[in-house]
Design an enzyme around this catalytic site. Sequence first.
Site, PDB file in Angstrom:
ATOM      1  N   HIS A 108      -3.231   4.578   4.037  1.00 39.25           N
ATOM      2  CA  HIS A 108      -3.552   4.991   2.673  1.00 39.25           C
ATOM      3  C   HIS A 108      -4.776   4.256   2.146  1.00 39.25           C
ATOM      4  O   HIS A 108      -4.760   3.044   1.967  1.00 39.25           O
ATOM      5  CB  HIS A 108      -2.345   4.717   1.778  1.00 39.25           C
ATOM      6  CG  HIS A 108      -2.486   5.207   0.380  1.00 39.25           C
ATOM      7  ND1 HIS A 108      -2.255   4.409  -0.718  1.00 39.25           N
ATOM      8  CD2 HIS A 108      -2.824   6.421  -0.103  1.00 39.25           C
ATOM      9  CE1 HIS A 108      -2.437   5.101  -1.823  1.00 39.25           C
ATOM     10  NE2 HIS A 108      -2.786   6.334  -1.480  1.00 39.25           N
ATOM     11  N   HIS A 146     -11.312   6.619  -5.158  1.00 37.62           N
ATOM     12  CA  HIS A 146     -10.055   7.187  -5.641  1.00 37.62           C
ATOM     13  C   HIS A 146     -10.099   7.511  -7.131  1.00 37.62           C
ATOM     14  O   HIS A 146      -9.756   8.623  -7.546  1.00 37.62           O
ATOM     15  CB  HIS A 146      -8.894   6.220  -5.376  1.00 37.62           C
ATOM     16  CG  HIS A 146      -7.589   6.697  -5.936  1.00 37.62           C
ATOM     17  ND1 HIS A 146      -7.165   6.381  -7.212  1.00 37.62           N
ATOM     18  CD2 HIS A 146      -6.630   7.483  -5.411  1.00 37.62           C
ATOM     19  CE1 HIS A 146      -6.002   6.950  -7.452  1.00 37.62           C
ATOM     20  NE2 HIS A 146      -5.644   7.615  -6.368  1.00 37.62           N
TER      21      HIS A 146
END
Length: 638
Positions: free
Chosen positions: A253, A295
Amino acid sequence: MTVLPAASPLGRATAGPLAPRTRAVAVAAALAVAGGAAAVAVATSSPAAAEPGNVVVSEDFSAGTVPAGWNAVDGAWKVENGRLYGTSASSSENNKITFGKHLNDFRIEANMRFETVSAATRWASLGLDVPASGATPWWIATMRSGTTAANGLEFAQRTTANTWVVPNTASAPYAAGTGRDIRVAVEVHGNQARWIFDGREAMRTNNLQRSTDGGQALFVNGATVSYDNVTVTELPPNGYIRPEGSPFTVIAHRGASAAAPENTLVSQEIARKGGADWIENDVQPSKDGVPFILHDGTVDRTTDGTGNIRDLTAEQIKALDAGSWFGPQYVGERVPTLAEQLADLRTRGGSLLLEIKGKHTRDEVATIIQVIRDEQMMSRVFVQSFEVDALQYTYELAPELPLGLLRSSLDADPVAISKQLHLTAYNPDGNALLAKPEVVAPLHAAGVAVMAWTMDSASLWQRLERIGTDAIITNRTAELVGWNSAFMQRSSGDPTVEITSPADGARLDRAQSPVIAVAATNADTVTVTVDGKKSAAGRKLDLVKLTAGKHTVSTQVTGPEGTATATSTFTVTVSQAGLGYVILTSGADPAAISTMTAKLVDTRYAELASYVDRQAGKLIPADVASVIAADARTLALK
């Protein structure tokens, strides 16, 4: 283990409390992985018409002659006593016999036996993409007679320049030796493949280069090898569904986000070295339309800048420091462009699960796809998004790219939306999936894989494995890789346990905060101690509070069939970076932190220790002052 078309699984673990789950529909396919750092350009193959379960080749050599259509390109090949024998007199002879046809998704398997070898390093292979003429380039899955060597098993390419490219190696659990039949198999899905040794998955790759016409082959080098029961079977096209008994696909991740600043190249490198199968990252455009790996909608949290990414130019974003917020050792890390990230994966190994973050126009999605094409990574990128529009645009522009739909909660009918959006995978929040595990079987029946996010504990991994989840997106990449390793060792109802973090022999400085991770099978209870004191799996180790030197994590598990134990000894090291972390997080008076930091940077360690002694319990909390002073004195002696 692997499910064979119209046959029983091989090597299934004995049923027990933690035995593998039974699938409603067994789909024989798997996600292949990148490994190694070889520079490999990837070409997309032209798939043959898929007819899953169709046996293309089935040969037991009972006719007593080399089968019709098999081409003995070089070397001596003959059939005797119901087996095909190939001989190569020296290590310079890569003798081969070709057969079959070009397939995009298939399983090739055979019984292989070394009759004689010139050395334990000599090998035999299954050819995965080999021209009928035997001309280079070709790809093979190799087994040495000394199979327990680090390179006992390989995926390898012979190039047109007659050199070797070996992106992936592994060792088998025992040596093939001579005179022993080994059942070997390889499952291929485009550029992905899984190496299966006597019913157990040993290795994965996604580095295959595929031709448009290469078929299958058998090879022998420096040995005489016999083959029997050679079978080639077409497989369903989705190579992301996990066969029963195979481990999870490990997806890092935002890279190794627990160990390095997220969405950076250093985070990607750490995840790759930690054994991640895929890197998951996020993409968004700059003001001038350059796709960047980030992100958040702003750069505030993960860089030293401020502002919305869409309001900043590429030049402004590239000037930002994306590492110092995470730790002093990462000062100077930059926000990578998508092109930079893909180039790193292409040359150093790895594949990308790319999340299109937030709303994108069709033109913005087109730019992302063009970057992927320009970097020759179309066969090594999987696109996911919460945004339905982004997935629809991707399918319209590049239908060959696999797609995954991210969901925080489950749809009323996951299968229906998967068909509507042409999904390869349905990617829900792991907790939502565990609340409704019955959705997995119908998704698999529809040929859709299930990838759960973002799950970071062994207890959750165990539950997700039981319900048939195919892949895990995690912040704890190395721990999940270790958990997978322990999972693959399971062979009976006896309990097993392994401490996957901290790894045995690990050397950790105080800036790190590893989580105790225990991989257990067939266990009802798990106890954990650190240096004899009670602790628990999933608990962070506070290295600031541990003395420098060796420490031991111990665990004991108990199940219906008995108990098992494991230990892991790690060392807390003293380093300038680690001491800097202790100072910055000490809770000391700001003026004291400034003074300590200055002395640390100037390597005036003895002065630092004396200063801390004087200020202990005053400007510096007493408990942390003792650690700072002791580490400073240790550094002064180095």
